[in-house]
Design a protein around this motif. Structure first.
Motif, PDB file in Angstrom:
ATOM      1  N   TYR A 119       0.828  -1.200   0.000  1.00  0.00           N
ATOM      2  CA  TYR A 119       0.000   0.000   0.000  1.00  0.00           C
ATOM      3  C   TYR A 119       0.870   1.260   0.000  1.00  0.00           C
ATOM      4  O   TYR A 119       1.590   1.521   0.956  1.00  0.00           O
ATOM      5  CB  TYR A 119      -0.923  -0.016   1.229  1.00  0.00           C
ATOM      6  N   LEU A 120       0.789   1.990  -1.101  1.00  0.00           N
ATOM      7  CA  LEU A 120       1.504   3.276  -1.190  1.00  0.00           C
ATOM      8  C   LEU A 120       0.452   4.374  -1.026  1.00  0.00           C
ATOM      9  O   LEU A 120      -0.281   4.692  -1.956  1.00  0.00           O
ATOM     10  CB  LEU A 120       2.214   3.383  -2.540  1.00  0.00           C
TER      11      LEU A 120
ATOM     12  N   THR B  96      19.514  10.297   3.479  1.00  0.00           N
ATOM     13  CA  THR B  96      19.755  10.610   2.066  1.00  0.00           C
ATOM     14  C   THR B  96      18.907   9.677   1.205  1.00  0.00           C
ATOM     15  O   THR B  96      18.372   8.675   1.703  1.00  0.00           O
ATOM     16  CB  THR B  96      21.240  10.418   1.696  1.00  0.00           C
TER      17      THR B  96
ATOM     18  N   GLU C 151      20.260   6.136   1.331  1.00  0.00           N
ATOM     19  CA  GLU C 151      19.908   5.442   2.584  1.00  0.00           C
ATOM     20  C   GLU C 151      18.427   5.072   2.599  1.00  0.00           C
ATOM     21  O   GLU C 151      18.063   3.968   3.015  1.00  0.00           O
ATOM     22  CB  GLU C 151      20.238   6.336   3.785  1.00  0.00           C
TER      23      GLU C 151
ATOM     24  N   GLN D 160      17.811   2.088   0.343  1.00  0.00           N
ATOM     25  CA  GLN D 160      18.316   0.851   0.951  1.00  0.00           C
ATOM     26  C   GLN D 160      17.437   0.407   2.133  1.00  0.00           C
ATOM     27  O   GLN D 160      17.198  -0.784   2.321  1.00  0.00           O
ATOM     28  CB  GLN D 160      19.766   1.048   1.399  1.00  0.00           C
ATOM     29  N   TYR D 161      16.960   1.384   2.906  1.00  0.00           N
ATOM     30  CA  TYR D 161      16.111   1.093   4.077  1.00  0.00           C
ATOM     31  C   TYR D 161      14.740   0.569   3.624  1.00  0.00           C
ATOM     32  O   TYR D 161      14.306  -0.520   4.015  1.00  0.00           O
ATOM     33  CB  TYR D 161      15.974   2.381   4.887  1.00  0.00           C
ATOM     34  N   TYR D 162      14.073   1.321   2.771  1.00  0.00           N
ATOM     35  CA  TYR D 162      12.704   0.986   2.367  1.00  0.00           C
ATOM     36  C   TYR D 162      12.643  -0.304   1.534  1.00  0.00           C
ATOM     37  O   TYR D 162      11.705  -1.074   1.667  1.00  0.00           O
ATOM     38  CB  TYR D 162      12.062   2.151   1.599  1.00  0.00           C
TER      39      TYR D 162
ATOM     40  N   ARG E  20      14.470  -2.903   1.809  1.00  0.00           N
ATOM     41  CA  ARG E  20      14.567  -4.076   2.686  1.00  0.00           C
ATOM     42  C   ARG E  20      13.374  -4.182   3.639  1.00  0.00           C
ATOM     43  O   ARG E  20      13.089  -5.260   4.148  1.00  0.00           O
ATOM     44  CB  ARG E  20      15.903  -4.067   3.428  1.00  0.00           C
ATOM     45  N   LEU E  21      12.699  -3.068   3.859  1.00  0.00           N
ATOM     46  CA  LEU E  21      11.461  -3.150   4.651  1.00  0.00           C
ATOM     47  C   LEU E  21      10.344  -3.760   3.819  1.00  0.00           C
ATOM     48  O   LEU E  21       9.550  -4.563   4.306  1.00  0.00           O
ATOM     49  CB  LEU E  21      11.018  -1.749   5.095  1.00  0.00           C
ATOM     50  N   LEU E  22      10.299  -3.370   2.546  1.00  0.00           N
ATOM     51  CA  LEU E  22       9.271  -3.902   1.651  1.00  0.00           C
ATOM     52  C   LEU E  22       9.480  -5.383   1.399  1.00  0.00           C
ATOM     53  O   LEU E  22       8.531  -6.142   1.317  1.00  0.00           O
ATOM     54  CB  LEU E  22       9.286  -3.143   0.322  1.00  0.00           C
TER      55      LEU E  22
ATOM     56  N   PRO F  80      11.710  -8.143   3.144  1.00  0.00           N
ATOM     57  CA  PRO F  80      12.685  -8.539   4.170  1.00  0.00           C
ATOM     58  C   PRO F  80      13.652  -9.636   3.713  1.00  0.00           C
ATOM     59  O   PRO F  80      14.728  -9.792   4.292  1.00  0.00           O
ATOM     60  CB  PRO F  80      11.812  -9.037   5.321  1.00  0.00           C
ATOM     61  N   SER F  81      13.260 -10.388   2.664  1.00  0.00           N
ATOM     62  CA  SER F  81      14.161 -11.458   2.216  1.00  0.00           C
ATOM     63  C   SER F  81      15.272 -10.920   1.316  1.00  0.00           C
ATOM     64  O   SER F  81      16.181 -11.658   0.924  1.00  0.00           O
ATOM     65  CB  SER F  81      13.372 -12.542   1.485  1.00  0.00           C
ATOM     66  N   LEU F  82      15.193  -9.654   0.993  1.00  0.00           N
ATOM     67  CA  LEU F  82      16.198  -9.031   0.124  1.00  0.00           C
ATOM     68  C   LEU F  82      17.544  -8.980   0.836  1.00  0.00           C
ATOM     69  O   LEU F  82      17.623  -8.562   1.989  1.00  0.00           O
ATOM     70  CB  LEU F  82      15.747  -7.606  -0.213  1.00  0.00           C
TER      71      LEU F  82
ATOM     72  N   LYS G 275      21.385  -7.733   1.602  1.00  0.00           N
ATOM     73  CA  LYS G 275      22.058  -6.427   1.573  1.00  0.00           C
ATOM     74  C   LYS G 275      22.941  -6.371   0.334  1.00  0.00           C
ATOM     75  O   LYS G 275      23.780  -7.242   0.121  1.00  0.00           O
ATOM     76  CB  LYS G 275      22.905  -6.274   2.840  1.00  0.00           C
TER      77      LYS G 275
ATOM     78  N   PHE H  69       8.165   0.528  -4.593  1.00  0.00           N
ATOM     79  CA  PHE H  69       7.042  -0.390  -4.362  1.00  0.00           C
ATOM     80  C   PHE H  69       6.872  -1.352  -5.537  1.00  0.00           C
ATOM     81  O   PHE H  69       6.590  -2.524  -5.330  1.00  0.00           O
ATOM     82  CB  PHE H  69       5.743   0.393  -4.107  1.00  0.00           C
TER      83      PHE H  69
END
Lengths: 219, 224
Positions: free
Chosen positions: B72-73, B84, B87, B90-92, B94-96, B98-100, B102, B144
């Motif tokens: 949901y966006l 930045t 960042e 990279q953060y979002y 991996r939140l979207l 989780p199996s991604l 690094k 997304f």
């Protein structure tokens, strides 16, 4: 993995706004010297530092993220909210440890006699203090309103323990900073345990029942 | 037509104000469904209800998928102003998902639309607060579309504030999502976005109790 991921970016954001951290330490230090607090009040001011870091960096951070739509779009489940909350606890505990260290070091450098055992005692009850701070989530109010309420509450929390009116004595049992200090300055534990356990449980309930819908949104 | 989600007689009231009286609609699998309607008719609240962040006061929502399978966006999603763009991505990401694993930023950008990748590369050291509204929106849509492992992607006015060229990037990203076997449900006020959609849902008419779903497959031109 999600906890360490959140932790990294929460800390990064906190490090980029050092003013709030400096103010959190500067306020109790100034109070200590301006109002000539006694030495056994050092632990009380230490509790203030820990609790203010948890409430501003924890509960208010969650509210800000609810309002920005972050929780709605990126924290879809109870489990992910739990990970986010644990990461916030760890991040803020690290910041609180740094804050307390700086505060004690400042007092030590100005030739004040400080008890370093208090330092560990302060951190010992930190999980309870964090969960108590989450009670702010019970109030479904906008971020600006919550900021005002918390600012006023923090001022009351630091004043009421030094008042002798009966109403102040009653309010102290709702004052997490006062309760925190009592754990290592009083032998009469029963009433404090009950209140602390109750407020801790209510904090957990507030987190579990958190509505991810922004208050400042239309619904 | 296999349905992913079905709303039956859903009613929504907020503080004694009736938003919907009785909504019935179906979101099909592997299709682009578009929600249209006047300003203030309740499109965003309907999307919140479908995404599971709002519950109807009456009626039922039957989902052929779990809430965690819905991406949901929302319209108001903001980027963190202290991080930045690099960042944030990279953060979002991996939140979207989780199996991604690094991976380096350049590797991540390879999965992006070429033009969005260029924007992200150009802005990577800038904080989100220094980027334009359209740039941030395009980055979020791409995040997304690329990284969410969802079966249904819901977007609330994703093309609002985007230039015509950015809207064509948006349509290409939708094609990519469809090719992965996912479904899309979004709201818009732009005719360009409505025409190529499989299903058009007009909330003004739904609230009047006239039509349920209008199929406009005849307009299908861009979405694959």
């Amino acid at each position: 993995m999600p906890i360490s991921l959140h932790l990294k970016y929460i800390l990064l954001q906190q490090l980029r706004q050092p003013i709030s951290f400096i103010w959190t330490i500067a306020l109790p230090t100034t109070l200590y010297f301006t109002f000539q607090y006694q030495k056994n009040d050092v632990a009380f001011l230490g509790s203030y530092i820990v609790f203010s870091i948890y409430i501003y960096g924890g509960a208010l951070y969650i509210i800000a993220h609810r309002e920005s739509g972050f929780l709605k779009c990126l924290i879809p489940s109870r489990r992910s909210l739990l990970y986010f909350s644990v990461a916030l606890y760890i991040a803020n505990t690290l910041i609180a440890l740094t804050g307390i260290s700086v505060f004690y070091l400042l007092l030590y450098c100005i030739n004040e006699e400080v008890l370093f055992t208090q330092f560990l005692q302060l951190m010992f009850l930190s999980p309870a203090l964090y969960l108590i701070s989450l009670n702010a989530l019970h109030f479904r109010k906008a971020l600006s309103e919550m900021h005002t309420v918390i600012n006023i509450s923090m001022m009351l929390f630091i004043i009421t323990p030094f008042l002798h009116q009966p109403i102040a004595q009653v309010l102290n049992y709702l004052n997490p900073i006062y309760l925190h200090r009592l754990f290592f300055s009083s032998s009469e534990y029963s009433a404090h345990w009950v209140t602390t356990l109750l407020m801790t449980s209510l904090g957990i309930i507030a987190l579990l029942r958190l509505d991810r819908q922004p208050v400042e949104g239309r619904a | 037509m296999h349905s992913l989600l079905r709303l039956e007689n859903c009613q929504l009231r907020i503080k004694n104000t009736r938003i919907f009286s009785s909504i019935n609609l179906v979101i099909p699998k592997h299709k682009v469904s578009v929600l249209v309607g006047s300003n203030g008719v309740g499109k965003s609240m309907l999307m919140d209800m479908i995404a599971g962040t709002l519950s109807p006061n009456e009626g039922t929502i039957s989902r052929g998928l779990s809430i965690s399978e819905i991406g949901y966006l929302s319209q108001g999603l903001e980027l963190p102003y202290l991080l930045t763009i690099q960042e944030t991505i990279q953060y979002y990401a991996r939140l979207l998902n989780p199996s991604l694993r690094k991976s380096c930023f350049q590797e991540m950008l390879k999965c992006f639309h070429p033009q969005v990748s260029d924007i992200a590369h150009k802005l990577k050291t800038k904080r989100a607060s220094k980027c334009s509204f359209g740039e941030k929106k395009l980055l979020l849509i791409n995040l997304f579309a690329t990284y969410s492992p969802f079966k249904l992607l819901i977007m609330d006015e994703p093309t609002a504030g985007l230039s015509p060229s950015s809207r064509s990037i948006y349509r290409e990203l939708c094609d990519q999502v469809l090719m992965e076997g996912k479904s899309i449900f979004f709201s818009t006020h732009h005719m360009d976005d409505i025409k190529p959609s499989d299903i058009v849902i007009n909330l003004d008419e739904l609230n009047d109790g006239k039509a349920l779903v209008k199929s406009q497959a005849v307009f299908k031109t861009t979405y694959k």
